[in-house]
Design a protein around this motif. Structure first.
Motif, PDB file in Angstrom:
ATOM      1  N   ALA A 137       0.839  -1.206   0.000  1.00  0.00           N
ATOM      2  CA  ALA A 137       0.000   0.000   0.000  1.00  0.00           C
ATOM      3  C   ALA A 137       0.868   1.247   0.000  1.00  0.00           C
ATOM      4  O   ALA A 137       0.567   2.237  -0.683  1.00  0.00           O
ATOM      5  CB  ALA A 137      -0.926  -0.005   1.211  1.00  0.00           C
ATOM      6  N   LEU A 138       1.968   1.200   0.748  1.00  0.00           N
ATOM      7  CA  LEU A 138       2.849   2.365   0.828  1.00  0.00           C
ATOM      8  C   LEU A 138       3.593   2.610  -0.482  1.00  0.00           C
ATOM      9  O   LEU A 138       4.016   3.723  -0.778  1.00  0.00           O
ATOM     10  CB  LEU A 138       3.845   2.200   1.986  1.00  0.00           C
ATOM     11  CG  LEU A 138       3.212   2.319   3.378  1.00  0.00           C
ATOM     12  CD1 LEU A 138       4.209   1.947   4.461  1.00  0.00           C
ATOM     13  CD2 LEU A 138       2.661   3.721   3.613  1.00  0.00           C
ATOM     14  N   ASP A 139       3.744   1.549  -1.278  1.00  0.00           N
ATOM     15  CA  ASP A 139       4.339   1.734  -2.610  1.00  0.00           C
ATOM     16  C   ASP A 139       3.361   2.470  -3.530  1.00  0.00           C
ATOM     17  O   ASP A 139       3.762   3.118  -4.485  1.00  0.00           O
ATOM     18  CB  ASP A 139       4.669   0.367  -3.242  1.00  0.00           C
ATOM     19  CG  ASP A 139       5.873  -0.276  -2.574  1.00  0.00           C
ATOM     20  OD1 ASP A 139       6.620   0.460  -1.897  1.00  0.00           O
ATOM     21  OD2 ASP A 139       6.043  -1.505  -2.715  1.00  0.00           O
ATOM     22  N   ARG A 140       2.088   2.314  -3.234  1.00  0.00           N
ATOM     23  CA  ARG A 140       1.069   2.871  -4.128  1.00  0.00           C
ATOM     24  C   ARG A 140       0.581   4.255  -3.709  1.00  0.00           C
ATOM     25  O   ARG A 140       0.110   5.025  -4.524  1.00  0.00           O
ATOM     26  CB  ARG A 140      -0.131   1.910  -4.185  1.00  0.00           C
ATOM     27  CG  ARG A 140       0.111   0.763  -5.155  1.00  0.00           C
ATOM     28  CD  ARG A 140      -0.695  -0.462  -4.831  1.00  0.00           C
ATOM     29  NE  ARG A 140      -2.123  -0.244  -4.754  1.00  0.00           N
ATOM     30  CZ  ARG A 140      -2.999  -1.211  -4.477  1.00  0.00           C
ATOM     31  NH1 ARG A 140      -2.572  -2.441  -4.281  1.00  0.00           N
ATOM     32  NH2 ARG A 140      -4.277  -0.964  -4.404  1.00  0.00           N
ATOM     33  N   VAL A 141       0.653   4.543  -2.420  1.00  0.00           N
ATOM     34  CA  VAL A 141       0.106   5.808  -1.923  1.00  0.00           C
ATOM     35  C   VAL A 141       1.194   6.611  -1.227  1.00  0.00           C
ATOM     36  O   VAL A 141       1.920   6.079  -0.397  1.00  0.00           O
ATOM     37  CB  VAL A 141      -1.035   5.544  -0.904  1.00  0.00           C
ATOM     38  CG1 VAL A 141      -1.690   6.849  -0.488  1.00  0.00           C
ATOM     39  CG2 VAL A 141      -2.057   4.597  -1.487  1.00  0.00           C
ATOM     40  N   GLU A 142       1.285   7.883  -1.573  1.00  0.00           N
ATOM     41  CA  GLU A 142       2.284   8.721  -0.901  1.00  0.00           C
ATOM     42  C   GLU A 142       1.694   9.260   0.397  1.00  0.00           C
ATOM     43  O   GLU A 142       0.627   9.873   0.403  1.00  0.00           O
ATOM     44  CB  GLU A 142       2.702   9.880  -1.805  1.00  0.00           C
ATOM     45  CG  GLU A 142       3.979  10.516  -1.303  1.00  0.00           C
ATOM     46  CD  GLU A 142       4.276  11.828  -2.028  1.00  0.00           C
ATOM     47  OE1 GLU A 142       5.050  12.620  -1.480  1.00  0.00           O
ATOM     48  OE2 GLU A 142       3.697  12.042  -3.119  1.00  0.00           O
ATOM     49  N   LEU A 143       2.389   9.023   1.490  1.00  0.00           N
ATOM     50  CA  LEU A 143       1.910   9.477   2.786  1.00  0.00           C
ATOM     51  C   LEU A 143       2.113  10.976   2.947  1.00  0.00           C
ATOM     52  O   LEU A 143       3.171  11.495   2.627  1.00  0.00           O
ATOM     53  CB  LEU A 143       2.684   8.791   3.910  1.00  0.00           C
ATOM     54  CG  LEU A 143       2.322   7.374   4.293  1.00  0.00           C
ATOM     55  CD1 LEU A 143       3.053   7.009   5.575  1.00  0.00           C
ATOM     56  CD2 LEU A 143       0.823   7.241   4.502  1.00  0.00           C
ATOM     57  N   THR A 144       1.078  11.656   3.444  1.00  0.00           N
ATOM     58  CA  THR A 144       1.247  13.090   3.686  1.00  0.00           C
ATOM     59  C   THR A 144       1.263  13.361   5.188  1.00  0.00           C
ATOM     60  O   THR A 144       1.188  14.494   5.615  1.00  0.00           O
ATOM     61  CB  THR A 144       0.103  13.885   3.031  1.00  0.00           C
ATOM     62  OG1 THR A 144      -1.135  13.397   3.532  1.00  0.00           O
ATOM     63  CG2 THR A 144       0.116  13.718   1.531  1.00  0.00           C
ATOM     64  N   PHE A 145       1.319  12.279   5.987  1.00  0.00           N
ATOM     65  CA  PHE A 145       1.342  12.451   7.438  1.00  0.00           C
ATOM     66  C   PHE A 145       2.206  11.348   8.041  1.00  0.00           C
ATOM     67  O   PHE A 145       2.425  10.322   7.418  1.00  0.00           O
ATOM     68  CB  PHE A 145      -0.074  12.359   8.004  1.00  0.00           C
ATOM     69  CG  PHE A 145      -0.928  11.346   7.296  1.00  0.00           C
ATOM     70  CD1 PHE A 145      -0.663   9.989   7.385  1.00  0.00           C
ATOM     71  CD2 PHE A 145      -1.983  11.762   6.491  1.00  0.00           C
ATOM     72  CE1 PHE A 145      -1.428   9.066   6.721  1.00  0.00           C
ATOM     73  CE2 PHE A 145      -2.758  10.823   5.813  1.00  0.00           C
ATOM     74  CZ  PHE A 145      -2.477   9.484   5.927  1.00  0.00           C
ATOM     75  N   PRO A 146       2.702  11.538   9.263  1.00  0.00           N
ATOM     76  CA  PRO A 146       3.436  10.450   9.905  1.00  0.00           C
ATOM     77  C   PRO A 146       2.490   9.330  10.328  1.00  0.00           C
ATOM     78  O   PRO A 146       1.330   9.586  10.633  1.00  0.00           O
ATOM     79  CB  PRO A 146       4.068  11.126  11.125  1.00  0.00           C
ATOM     80  CG  PRO A 146       3.272  12.343  11.385  1.00  0.00           C
ATOM     81  CD  PRO A 146       2.673  12.769  10.082  1.00  0.00           C
ATOM     82  N   MET A 147       3.023   8.110  10.330  1.00  0.00           N
ATOM     83  CA  MET A 147       2.179   6.952  10.578  1.00  0.00           C
ATOM     84  C   MET A 147       2.756   6.098  11.692  1.00  0.00           C
ATOM     85  O   MET A 147       3.967   5.871  11.751  1.00  0.00           O
ATOM     86  CB  MET A 147       2.109   6.153   9.277  1.00  0.00           C
ATOM     87  CG  MET A 147       1.305   4.910   9.324  1.00  0.00           C
ATOM     88  SD  MET A 147       0.876   4.466   7.600  1.00  0.00           S
ATOM     89  CE  MET A 147       1.464   2.845   7.533  1.00  0.00           C
ATOM     90  N   VAL A 148       1.883   5.663  12.591  1.00  0.00           N
ATOM     91  CA  VAL A 148       2.287   4.758  13.665  1.00  0.00           C
ATOM     92  C   VAL A 148       1.546   3.445  13.464  1.00  0.00           C
ATOM     93  O   VAL A 148       0.329   3.441  13.280  1.00  0.00           O
ATOM     94  CB  VAL A 148       1.936   5.335  15.057  1.00  0.00           C
ATOM     95  CG1 VAL A 148       2.371   4.380  16.161  1.00  0.00           C
ATOM     96  CG2 VAL A 148       2.562   6.706  15.246  1.00  0.00           C
ATOM     97  N   ILE A 149       2.302   2.344  13.463  1.00  0.00           N
ATOM     98  CA  ILE A 149       1.677   1.044  13.217  1.00  0.00           C
ATOM     99  C   ILE A 149       1.769   0.169  14.460  1.00  0.00           C
ATOM    100  O   ILE A 149       2.831   0.042  15.059  1.00  0.00           O
ATOM    101  CB  ILE A 149       2.374   0.299  12.050  1.00  0.00           C
ATOM    102  CG1 ILE A 149       2.397   1.171  10.800  1.00  0.00           C
ATOM    103  CG2 ILE A 149       1.671  -1.027  11.774  1.00  0.00           C
ATOM    104  CD1 ILE A 149       3.298   0.626   9.706  1.00  0.00           C
ATOM    105  N   ARG A 150       0.648  -0.426  14.809  1.00  0.00           N
ATOM    106  CA  ARG A 150       0.649  -1.452  15.843  1.00  0.00           C
ATOM    107  C   ARG A 150       0.072  -2.703  15.201  1.00  0.00           C
ATOM    108  O   ARG A 150      -1.032  -2.709  14.668  1.00  0.00           O
ATOM    109  CB  ARG A 150      -0.200  -1.009  17.034  1.00  0.00           C
ATOM    110  CG  ARG A 150      -0.328  -2.066  18.122  1.00  0.00           C
ATOM    111  CD  ARG A 150      -1.587  -2.866  17.940  1.00  0.00           C
ATOM    112  NE  ARG A 150      -1.744  -3.874  18.979  1.00  0.00           N
ATOM    113  CZ  ARG A 150      -2.839  -4.594  19.152  1.00  0.00           C
ATOM    114  NH1 ARG A 150      -3.865  -4.407  18.370  1.00  0.00           N
ATOM    115  NH2 ARG A 150      -2.910  -5.494  20.080  1.00  0.00           N
TER     116      ARG A 150
END
Lengths: 383, 294
Positions: free
Chosen positions: A327-340
Motif C-alpha cells: 500500500a505504501l508503494d502505491r500511496v504517498e503518505l502526507t502524514f506520519p504513521m504509527v503502526i501497531r
C-alpha cells in the motif's frame, strides 16, 4: 439508511399509508411554483436528517407567493445543527383536528417488534414518556403472527385515541406495520399522525430508517441512495467498500474490525487526542484495503498523524505487513504513521515492517503505546 | 469443563463446499474439532477433504450423530439454514453470516422460541466459539487461544474477542471457553446465557466480558451479575468516544437518544461489582491480577 422526509413519504405511499402530496424543490422560484400548485396555505419544510428542525425555524406556513419566496429563500442554505439545507419540501397545509404519535421498531430485548402509539403527538415522545407515560400504549408483536386487526384496535383504545378516530387510526396502524415489515425498515416513526377536520387520518411527517442488510431484495431503494448527502470522504470511502465515519479530531484511524476500531478511538482519547475518523478495513486487511484507506485519509486536511491498529487473526500479521508495504508503494503518505500490529505471526510481521521504518513511519508494540505516539505526533502537527 | 461445546462435540458445516465454508471448516478440523459432515443441497455423495457431504442437515445428523452445526452461507440463505438445523434436532447452531436482514433474524428468533426451544443459536454475525484444546467452531484463530482455563470470555465484537484471547494468552492465562456472541440486533445467545453457563462451570474461575455501545444487553448483564454471579468479572465496553446516531460498523453499535452509551454501561457494570477497564489491554491486566490471586 436514514431517509429524508420526502423519501419517507414516498416509501409510505408504496404501502398505502396516506400522506400529503407535495413537491421537492431546490430553489425559491421552484418553491413558489410548487406552493401555487399544491395550493395556499402551504407548508415549506427543510429536508435535513436531524431532529428539531421545527424549533430551528426549518418548517414554516406560507399564505401567498411573496411569503413562499421569502421563506424558501431563508430556509435554503440554512444550517440546522450542522446540516445545511439543500432541499425543501412543499405541501398543502393540513387542517389539523388532532395529533398522535406512532412508531414501529424492533425491541431487541424481547426479540419482537414494538409499536408505540400515543394520543399526545406533535411533541417529543421522550417528553411524553416522562410526563405522561399512560398516554403511550406499547404493543409487542410476534413476527410470526404479525399485527392483527384486533391488536391494532386494542392499541388504539389503550392509547386513548379519540373515539371517532379509532377505526381510521387502526387502519393506518396496519398499513404502517406492513410498510415496516415488507419494507424492511429498522424504524418507522410518524409524529404527528394527524386527524384532519374532515376526519381523515394521515401521516404528516415520516421518519424511516431502512435496514441496509435487506438492500438485495429492494432494488427500489437505489433511488433513495442516489439522493443521499454524504460527506465527500464518506462517499469516497463507501465507493471503496470501507466502513468510514468522519469525526473532528487530528488522528486518523485505520483498524480491522468494528470493535477494534471503536477501541482504537477510545485509547486515542485516553492518550489525550481526538480521532479524525472511524475506519474499519473489514476482515482481510490486505494491500488493496490498506491503500484505499490511506487514500481516503490523505484527503482529510485535519489529519496530522495516522494510527494503524491491526490484529492478525485469520489474516496473519506477515500478510498484513506485506499489505502495508504494498500500500505504501502505491500511496504517498502526507502524514506520519504509527503502526501497531499484533496477533498471529506478529514476529514475522514486524520483521517486514522493520524495512519500512523511516522518519514518517514507526512501529509500536502495544495499542496503548501506539495511541500515545500518534497523539504526540498529531500535536506536533508535522504535516 | 467448558461451556456449550467440548472435545466430543460432533459438528456439521452447512455450506462446507463454499470457499468460506471449506476454509473455516477445515481449519476447525485441523484444530482438533470433530467436523463430521458437510451439508450442501445437491452435493450429497461428494466430500471435502474426506469430510462427507449430505443434501440436508437431517440426513447428515442421522448418519453422523452430530449435535452441533456451523453455518457459513450467504445472508439470503441463512435464516432457512438455521431453521433447517433446528428442525433436524441440532442443539447448538453457530452462524457466522454477516448482513442478515433484521426481519429475518427476528423471525428466526420467534420460530426457535416457539418450535425448537432445545436449540441454542450463537450469532449470527459472530466469530463463533472456541474451547481451547478441545473444540473450535467458527473463525477464531486457534493459535491465539491457550488451553487450561481458568478464564471464560464472552464478547460482542469479533476482533476484540481475538484481542482479549491474545492479551490473556500472552500473559500465560488460559481460557475455558471463549464465546463471540456477535454484534447484531437479535443475537441468539446473549451475555446472560454465557454468564450463567460460566457460573455453572466449575473449571471457569473468572469471566472477561467485552461489550460495546448500543442496546441494553450490557445493562441487563450487569443486573444479572449483581444477582447471580459469584465469580469475579472484568469488563471493557468499546465506544466511549463514539458519536451519537452513527452506526459503528455493527448493526447493534449505535448510540440513540442517549441510550446505549458506553459510559452508562460501564457505570451499571461497576455498580454490579464488575472490574471495569478502559481499554482491552487494561482488561487483560486486571484479569491477570485476579487470576494470580485465585
Amino acid at each position: 439508511m436514514d431517509l429524508f422526509e420526502y423519501q419517507g413519504k414516498d416509501f409510505f405511499a408504496r404501502y398505502g399509508v396516506p400522506t400529503s402530496t407535495g413537491e421537492l424543490v431546490r430553489d425559491p422560484d421552484s418553491a413558489v411554483a410548487a406552493a401555487r400548485r399544491v395550493g395556499f396555505p402551504a407548508v415549506i419544510k427543510a429536508q435535513v436528517q436531524v431532529g428539531g428542525r421545527g424549533k430551528a425555524g426549518g418548517v414554516k406556513l406560507v399564505r401567498d407567493e411573496a411569503e413562499a419566496r421569502e421563506v424558501a429563500t431563508a430556509i435554503l442554505g440554512m444550517d440546522i445543527k450542522g446540516h445545511t439545507v439543500h432541499k425543501i419540501w412543499v405541501e398543502h397545509a393540513s387542517d389539523i383536528a388532532r395529533e398522535y404519535y406512532v412508531s414501529f421498531t424492533l425491541d431487541r430485548g424481547v426479540k419482537q417488534y414494538l409499536c408505540l402509539l400515543s394520543s399526545e403527538g406533535g411533541v417529543e415522545i421522550e417528553e411524553v414518556a416522562k410526563t405522561n407515560p399512560d398516554a403511550i400504549a406499547r404493543v409487542h408483536i410476534d413476527p410470526l403472527e404479525g399485527l392483527t386487526e384486533d391488536e391494532a384496535a386494542r392499541a388504539v383504545s389503550a392509547a386513548g385515541i379519540d373515539e371517532a378516530s379509532r377505526t381510521g387510526v387502526a387502519k393506518v396502524l396496519l398499513q404502517l406495520y406492513q410498510a415496516f415489515v415488507e419494507g424492511d425498515a429498522d424504524l418507522v416513526e410518524v409524529n404527528p399522525l394527524i386527524v384532519k377536520t374532515d376526519g381523515q387520518v394521515h401521516a404528516l411527517d415520516a421518519k424511516v430508517t431502512l435496514d441496509d442488510s435487506a438492500s438485495y431484495r429492494h432494488p427500489e431503494w437505489d433511488a433513495y441512495r442516489a439522493d443521499m448527502e454524504l460527506d465527500g470522504r464518506e462517499a469516497l470511502a463507501r465507493s471503496k467498500g470501507l466502513n468510514y465515519i468522519g469525526l473532528d479530531g487530528a488522528v486518523g484511524i485505520i483498524a480491522n474490525g468494528a470493535g477494534l476500531a471503536m477501541a482504537t478511538l477510545d485509547v486515542v482519547s485516553q492518550a489525550g487526542g481526538r480521532a479524525a475518523n472511524f475506519l474499519d478495513l473489514g476482515g482481510g486487511a490486505g494491500a488493496d484495503a490498506m491503500a484505499n484507506a490511506l487514500e481516503v485519509i490523505n484527503t482529510d486536511e485535519k489529519v496530522q498523524s495516522v494510527l494503524v491498529n491491526i490484529f492478525g487473526g485469520i489474516t496473519r500479521c506477515d500478510e498484513v505487513a506485506k499489505g502495508i508495504q504494498e500500500a505504501l508503494d502505491r500511496v504517498e503518505l502526507t502524514f506520519p504513521m504509527v503502526i501497531r500490529l499484533d496477533g498471529t505471526n506478529a514476529k514475522e510481521g514486524h520483521a517486514i515492517l522493520e524495512e519500512l521504518l523511516s522518519d514518517k513511519i514507526r512501529v509500536e508494540e502495544t495499542m496503548v503505546g501506539a495511541a500515545r505516539a500518534a497523539v504526540e505526533l498529531a500535536k506536533k502537527g508535522e504535516r | 469443563m467448558s461451556i456449550f461445546v467440548d472435545e466430543n462435540t460432533k459438528v456439521i458445516v452447512q455450506g462446507l463446499t463454499g470457499n468460506q465454508g471449506r476454509f473455516h471448516g477445515l481449519r476447525n478440523r485441523d484444530y482438533g474439532t470433530k467436523v463430521v459432515a458437510g451439508v450442501t443441497p445437491g452435493k450429497a455423495g461428494t466430500d471435502v477433504d474426506g469430510i462427507p457431504v449430505y443434501d440436508s442437515v437431517k440426513e447428515a445428523a442421522a448418519a453422523t450423530g452430530a449435535t452441533a452445526s456451523f453455518i457459513v452461507v450467504p445472508p439470503r440463505f441463512a435464516a432457512d439454514a438455521i431453521i433447517e438445523a433446528a428442525a433436524a434436532g441440532i442443539s447448538f447452531v453457530v452462524c457466522i453470516t454477516e448482513f442478515i436482514p433484521a426481519k429475518d433474524e427476528a423471525m428466526v428468533a420467534s420460530v426457535l422460541r416457539r418450535n425448537y426451544p432445545g436449540t441454542r443459536l450463537l450469532g449470527p454475525n459472530c466469530p463463533g466459539i472456541i474451547s481451547p484444546g478441545r473444540c473450535n467452531i467458527g473463525i477464531t484463530s486457534g493459535d491465539i487461544a491457550l488451553p487450561g482455563g481458568p478464564v471464560g470470555i464472552v464478547s460482542r465484537s469479533g476482533t476484540l474477542t481475538y484481542q482479549a484471547l491474545y492479551e490473556l494468552s500472552q500473559k500465560g492465562v488460559g481460557q475455558t471457553t471463549c464465546v463471540g456472541i456477535g454484534g447484531d440486533p437479535v443475537p441468539g445467545t446473549n451475555f446472560i446465557d454465557c454468564l450463567a453457563a460460566f457460573e455453572a462451570d466449575p473449571e471457569t474461575k473468572a469471566v472477561l466480558m467485552i461489550g460495546e455501545i448500543g442496546g441494553e444487553e450490557e445493562e441487563k448483564a450487569a443486573a444479572f451479575i449483581k444477582e447471580h454471579i459469584t465469580k469475579p468479572v472484568v469488563a471493557y465496553v468499546a465506544g466511549v468516544t463514539a458519536p451519537p446516531g452513527r452506526k459503528m460498523g455493527h448493526a447493534g453499535a449505535i448510540v440513540s437518544g442517549g441510550h446505549g452509551t458506553a459510559q452508562g454501561k460501564m457505570d451499571a457494570l461497576r455498580e454490579a461489582g464488575v472490574v471495569v477497564a478502559v481499554n482491552p489491554t487494561e482488561a487483560g491486566d486486571r484479569m491477570v491480577e485476579i487470576v494470580e490471586r485465585l
